[in-house]
Write a protein that holds these residues in place. Structure first.
Motif, PDB file in Angstrom:
ATOM      1  N   LEU A   1       0.629  -1.405   0.058  1.00 51.66           N
ATOM      2  CA  LEU A   1      -0.157   0.041  -0.035  1.00 51.66           C
ATOM      3  C   LEU A   1       0.822   1.253  -0.041  1.00 51.66           C
ATOM      4  N   HIS A   2       0.894   1.901  -1.104  1.00 49.27           N
ATOM      5  CA  HIS A   2       1.442   3.028  -1.135  1.00 49.27           C
ATOM      6  C   HIS A   2       0.726   4.273  -1.546  1.00 49.27           C
ATOM      7  N   PRO A   3       0.905   5.689  -1.122  1.00 50.07           N
ATOM      8  CA  PRO A   3       0.341   6.727  -1.595  1.00 50.07           C
ATOM      9  C   PRO A   3      -0.225   6.996  -3.048  1.00 50.07           C
ATOM     10  N   ASP A   4       0.613   6.399  -3.956  1.00 49.84           N
ATOM     11  CA  ASP A   4       0.468   6.547  -5.366  1.00 49.84           C
ATOM     12  C   ASP A   4      -0.404   5.474  -5.850  1.00 49.84           C
ATOM     13  N   GLY A   5      -0.585   4.183  -5.040  1.00 53.32           N
ATOM     14  CA  GLY A   5      -1.463   3.346  -5.523  1.00 53.32           C
ATOM     15  C   GLY A   5      -1.166   1.971  -4.668  1.00 53.32           C
ATOM     16  N   THR A   6      -1.603   0.841  -5.233  1.00 54.92           N
ATOM     17  CA  THR A   6      -1.225  -0.586  -4.766  1.00 54.92           C
ATOM     18  C   THR A   6      -0.540  -1.422  -5.683  1.00 54.92           C
ATOM     19  N   LEU A   7       0.563  -1.810  -5.252  1.00 53.66           N
ATOM     20  CA  LEU A   7       1.440  -2.888  -5.956  1.00 53.66           C
ATOM     21  C   LEU A   7       0.979  -4.403  -5.492  1.00 53.66           C
ATOM     22  N   SER A   8       0.632  -5.153  -6.499  1.00 53.10           N
ATOM     23  CA  SER A   8       0.422  -6.552  -5.995  1.00 53.10           C
ATOM     24  C   SER A   8       1.024  -7.656  -6.745  1.00 53.10           C
ATOM     25  N   TRP A   9       1.719  -8.784  -5.972  1.00 51.46           N
ATOM     26  CA  TRP A   9       2.445  -9.482  -6.497  1.00 51.46           C
ATOM     27  C   TRP A   9       2.121 -10.978  -5.775  1.00 51.46           C
ATOM     28  N   MET A  10       2.028 -12.118  -6.668  1.00 50.89           N
ATOM     29  CA  MET A  10       1.711 -13.437  -6.198  1.00 50.89           C
ATOM     30  C   MET A  10       2.607 -14.037  -5.364  1.00 50.89           C
ATOM     31  N   GLY A  11       3.784 -13.515  -5.143  1.00 50.96           N
ATOM     32  CA  GLY A  11       4.883 -14.050  -4.484  1.00 50.96           C
ATOM     33  C   GLY A  11       5.725 -15.331  -4.932  1.00 50.96           C
ATOM     34  N   ASN A  12       5.639 -15.596  -6.204  1.00 51.00           N
ATOM     35  CA  ASN A  12       6.412 -16.763  -6.789  1.00 51.00           C
ATOM     36  C   ASN A  12       7.549 -16.446  -7.625  1.00 51.00           C
ATOM     37  N   ASP A  13       7.582 -15.773  -8.460  1.00 52.16           N
ATOM     38  CA  ASP A  13       8.618 -15.228  -9.332  1.00 52.16           C
ATOM     39  C   ASP A  13       8.687 -13.757  -9.637  1.00 52.16           C
ATOM     40  N   PRO A  14       9.679 -13.176  -8.922  1.00 49.10           N
ATOM     41  CA  PRO A  14      10.108 -11.755  -9.149  1.00 49.10           C
ATOM     42  C   PRO A  14       9.760 -11.171 -10.432  1.00 49.10           C
ATOM     43  N   LYS A  15      10.001 -11.811 -11.626  1.00 49.39           N
ATOM     44  CA  LYS A  15       9.958 -11.478 -12.807  1.00 49.39           C
ATOM     45  C   LYS A  15       8.321 -11.599 -13.518  1.00 49.39           C
ATOM     46  N   LEU A  16       7.360 -12.010 -12.686  1.00 52.63           N
ATOM     47  CA  LEU A  16       6.208 -12.419 -13.183  1.00 52.63           C
ATOM     48  C   LEU A  16       4.933 -11.828 -12.002  1.00 52.63           C
ATOM     49  N   ASP A  17       3.800 -11.567 -12.498  1.00 55.79           N
ATOM     50  CA  ASP A  17       2.634 -11.696 -11.666  1.00 55.79           C
ATOM     51  C   ASP A  17       2.410 -10.306 -11.029  1.00 55.79           C
ATOM     52  N   TRP A  18       3.012  -9.280 -11.308  1.00 55.58           N
ATOM     53  CA  TRP A  18       3.002  -7.824 -10.941  1.00 55.58           C
ATOM     54  C   TRP A  18       1.803  -6.997 -11.499  1.00 55.58           C
TER      55      TRP A  18
ATOM     56  N   LEU B   1       9.952  -0.362  -5.699  1.00 49.55           N
ATOM     57  CA  LEU B   1       8.928  -0.660  -4.873  1.00 49.55           C
ATOM     58  C   LEU B   1       8.917  -2.262  -4.887  1.00 49.55           C
ATOM     59  N   ARG B   2       9.083  -2.787  -6.237  1.00 48.18           N
ATOM     60  CA  ARG B   2       9.315  -4.339  -6.450  1.00 48.18           C
ATOM     61  C   ARG B   2      10.409  -4.836  -5.672  1.00 48.18           C
ATOM     62  N   ASN B   3      11.453  -4.193  -5.323  1.00 47.24           N
ATOM     63  CA  ASN B   3      12.690  -4.869  -4.870  1.00 47.24           C
ATOM     64  C   ASN B   3      12.624  -4.710  -3.302  1.00 47.24           C
ATOM     65  N   LEU B   4      11.834  -3.722  -2.942  1.00 49.50           N
ATOM     66  CA  LEU B   4      11.596  -3.619  -1.499  1.00 49.50           C
ATOM     67  C   LEU B   4      10.548  -4.850  -0.995  1.00 49.50           C
ATOM     68  N   MET B   5       9.508  -4.710  -1.812  1.00 55.92           N
ATOM     69  CA  MET B   5       8.439  -5.836  -1.636  1.00 55.92           C
ATOM     70  C   MET B   5       9.211  -7.341  -1.591  1.00 55.92           C
ATOM     71  N   VAL B   6       9.779  -7.632  -2.538  1.00 53.38           N
ATOM     72  CA  VAL B   6      10.405  -8.987  -2.644  1.00 53.38           C
ATOM     73  C   VAL B   6      11.308  -9.183  -1.357  1.00 53.38           C
ATOM     74  N   ALA B   7      12.121  -8.099  -1.021  1.00 55.43           N
ATOM     75  CA  ALA B   7      13.083  -8.180  -0.056  1.00 55.43           C
ATOM     76  C   ALA B   7      12.540  -8.552   1.264  1.00 55.43           C
ATOM     77  N   GLU B   8      11.421  -7.720   1.724  1.00 55.33           N
ATOM     78  CA  GLU B   8      10.624  -8.026   2.896  1.00 55.33           C
ATOM     79  C   GLU B   8       9.896  -9.583   2.776  1.00 55.33           C
ATOM     80  N   ILE B   9       9.625  -9.893   1.934  1.00 54.34           N
ATOM     81  CA  ILE B   9       8.721 -11.295   1.783  1.00 54.34           C
ATOM     82  C   ILE B   9       9.787 -12.306   1.962  1.00 54.34           C
ATOM     83  N   GLN B  10      11.154 -12.029   1.107  1.00 54.05           N
ATOM     84  CA  GLN B  10      12.082 -12.999   1.458  1.00 54.05           C
ATOM     85  C   GLN B  10      12.427 -13.154   2.772  1.00 54.05           C
TER      86      GLN B  10
END
Length: 614
Positions: free
Chosen positions: A560-577, A591-600
């Motif tokens: 959840l970001h002030p400019d919008g919502t970034l969604s990811w299925m959490g399987n492959d960082p290159k897919l499903d964004w 934002l993607r790197n931050l999200m991947v880093a936190e989930i990992q």
């Protein structure tokens, strides 16, 4: 040849199977009508995809349930009428039980906001049994429909098929053919992996995936999935480069102060006047926010009460299908708020008006370091103030809390979880008609909970410990949405967060996006206390936070970001964004790197039990 593929006993079973398919279809229509907001943005092509996916999920579930019956019908040995009658009743009872679970999930989705998994059903089984009477009564239309399904299942059978024995090789061929078809439909995929729950959320409007799913399918699949995937998308150095923990932003202005955390049951911001809503059911909370440090962009971490305590008290987000408290990681080392405060001389206690053990609050509070658990069994007059369903009404329970805190040696830390704004939303007889009602059943109980909170502060402010106490007020999760503006991912998690200290004026940047896991470090920041662990998720709201809330819903992660919502299925960082902007805003970089880093970091921390390491 047709008699090999469609012998009389197969034809005898076909009509009941078709009825079961029809029953799932009707239940899906009921789900769509009940939660229309989850489907309102679908186009005509989206609906075609929706129903095609629905057929696949239903086929997988139905043939998983009925494979045994197909084998029993076709197995090549002599059969008689008694044998077929036995199979008939086994089929009726087995399928009806699963249909009832699927039916019950329609109203239950209102409270859980996700379809029932094996973990949820297992952990709620004792509470469902205890509340069975009131649930059947309060949801009587669903109860009647469930028994109607039983009647229709019974009438779907024709007379027993001819018992003339078929040649063994014809029966064997028919058996192998239908078992093969059944296994194919259970997998329902031509890929290496069978159909999975996440496939339901590949629709353009991801929330519609809850309508695609059916409960039996989830029960089968989630019973198999227990361990988090061991995935490392980034090196350790790369991961930590994106996870910069926020430093302390204060000099401990409330050092030695008491702490009282109030978690309001189902208190969505939608029900308040805190964000300019035209109708408010919480006048006291609204007024208290004006004297507090209020964060308008605060999100709950999960969708159940069970998710809230680990997030608020331990800083552990709800980023997996099962609750942390009932996962295999519950024994992981944590650095709970209570443990830290205990080590600094605080007396710690947890209060909930429910029956002892409800929602495993006794376990989660103890793991968080809260020494004393005060439930319905410890309440002095349970027979007088029992709501006849879950526990003690909020108003008398919170008044008793004031007396309990009076007994504490300072400094103390207490967490209280309210109860009355939980289904069936009971109001004490003496206060019937006193509170504002709205279009949702929960609205009146929200007003009662708000009144109870007002009475608590009215009594507390006369106590000697009041002026030297930090009050933190939030909600465990949201509940049913009525206003269209709260049906987005952000809106469905929008809960209040207030920091109130009667003797201090607290200051912070209230425009930042925060969530449950930021509460624990924020309290420690105000008290001037530090943890021994180098935990990298969440941060004090009084410092310059580097991250944004992430919620796990609909089998996807949503930042959840002030400019919008970034969604990811959490399987492959290159897919499903998927980027859902506020207006026309572009997706911010990194934002993607931050999200991947936190989930990992979260997954690896649970797998290796390293989240609370120094």
């Amino acid at each position: 040849m047709s008699s090999w593929i469609f012998p009389a006993n197969v034809r005898w079973l076909t009509r009941p199977l078709l009825f079961v398919f029809l029953a799932y279809f009707i239940q899906r229509l009921l789900f769509i009508c009940t939660y229309w907001g989850n489907f309102s943005k679908q186009s005509l092509p989206d609906w075609f995809e929706f129903f095609w996916l629905s057929i696949r999920f239903d086929s997988s579930a139905i043939f998983s349930i009925n494979l045994l019956f197909i084998v029993l019908v076709l197995i090549p040995f002599p059969k008689n009428g008694v044998y077929y009658t036995f199979i008939k009743w086994l089929f009726i009872v087995g399928n009806w039980l699963f249909l009832v679970l699927n039916l019950a999930d329609i109203p239950f989705f209102l409270f859980n906001r996700r379809r029932t998994t094996f973990e949820v059903l297992t952990n709620l089984s004792s509470e469902i049994q205890a509340q069975a009477g009131q649930l059947l009564f309060n949801f009587w239309p669903w109860t009647l429909f469930g028994f109607f399904l039983l009647f229709l299942l019974f009438t779907s059978f024709t007379k027993v098929p001819p018992t003339k024995n078929t040649k063994w090789y014809i029966s064997l061929t028919s058996l192998l053919f239908w078992v093969g078809i059944s296994v194919f439909l259970i997998r329902n995929s031509l890929k290496l992996k069978p159909l999975l729950p996440g496939d339901a959320f590949t629709l353009r409007q991801s929330e519609a995936g809850n309508g695609v799913l059916n409960t039996p399918f989830l029960l089968f699949k989630t019973n198999e999935e227990k361990r988090l995937p061991d995935q490392k998308w980034l090196s350790e150095a790369e991961m930590k480069s994106f996870l910069k923990p926020a430093g302390f932003g204060t000099s401990g202005p409330l050092s030695g102060y008491n702490v009282v955390i109030i978690i309001l049951e189902s208190f969505s911001t939608e029900y308040t006047g805190l964000e300019g809503n035209q109708i408010s059911y919480s006048p006291f909370l609204d007024s208290l926010a004006g004297a507090s440090l209020y964060f308008p962009h605060h999100s709950s971490s999960g969708k159940t009460s069970r998710d809230a305590l680990p997030s608020i008290l331990m800083g552990l987000p709800s980023w997996m299908n099962e609750s942390f408290m009932h996962s295999q990681y519950v024994s992981s080392k944590t650095d709970g708020l209570g443990k830290i405060l205990l080590s600094k001389g605080y007396k710690t206690s947890f209060y909930h008006g429910g029956k002892n053990g409800t929602m495993s609050f006794d376990l989660s509070s103890r793991l968080s370091g809260f020494e004393e658990y005060f439930g319905m069994s410890q309440y002095p007059t349970p027979e007088k103030d029992f709501d006849n369903h879950w526990g003690i009404f909020d108003q008398p329970f919170l008044q008793n809390l004031v007396h309990e805190l009076d007994k504490k040696t300072q400094p103390f830390a207490a967490t209280v979880f309210t109860l009355s704004s939980h289904q069936p939303y009971t109001i004490p007889n003496a206060l019937q008609g006193k509170f504002k009602k709205g279009p949702l059943p929960i609205h009146e109980s929200i007003a009662y909970a708000d009144y109870s909170l007002k009475e608590f502060f009215k009594s507390a402010k006369n106590q000697p410990w009041y002026s030297k106490t930090l009050f933190v007020i939030t909600a465990d999760h949201t509940q049913e949405n009525f206003e269209p503006g709260y049906r987005s991912i952000k809106g469905r998690n929008d809960t209040p967060l207030l920091f109130f200290c009667p003797s201090q004026n607290l200051v912070a940047d209230t425009s930042q996006y925060v969530c449950h896991i930021d509460i624990r470090p924020s309290i420690l920041d105000l008290l001037g206390l530090k943890t021994k662990s180098n935990y990298l998720l969440g941060g004090s709201v009084f410092s310059k936070k580097q991250d944004f809330p992430i919620v796990f819903q609909d089998q996807s992660y949503h930042l959840l970001h002030p400019d919008g919502t970034l969604s990811w299925m959490g399987n492959d960082p290159k897919l499903d964004w998927f980027w859902n902007p506020e207006g026309t805003a572009e997706e911010p970089s990194n934002l993607r790197n931050l999200m991947v880093a936190e989930i990992q970091y979260y997954r690896q921390g649970l797998l290796k039990n390293s989240l609370a390491q120094p």
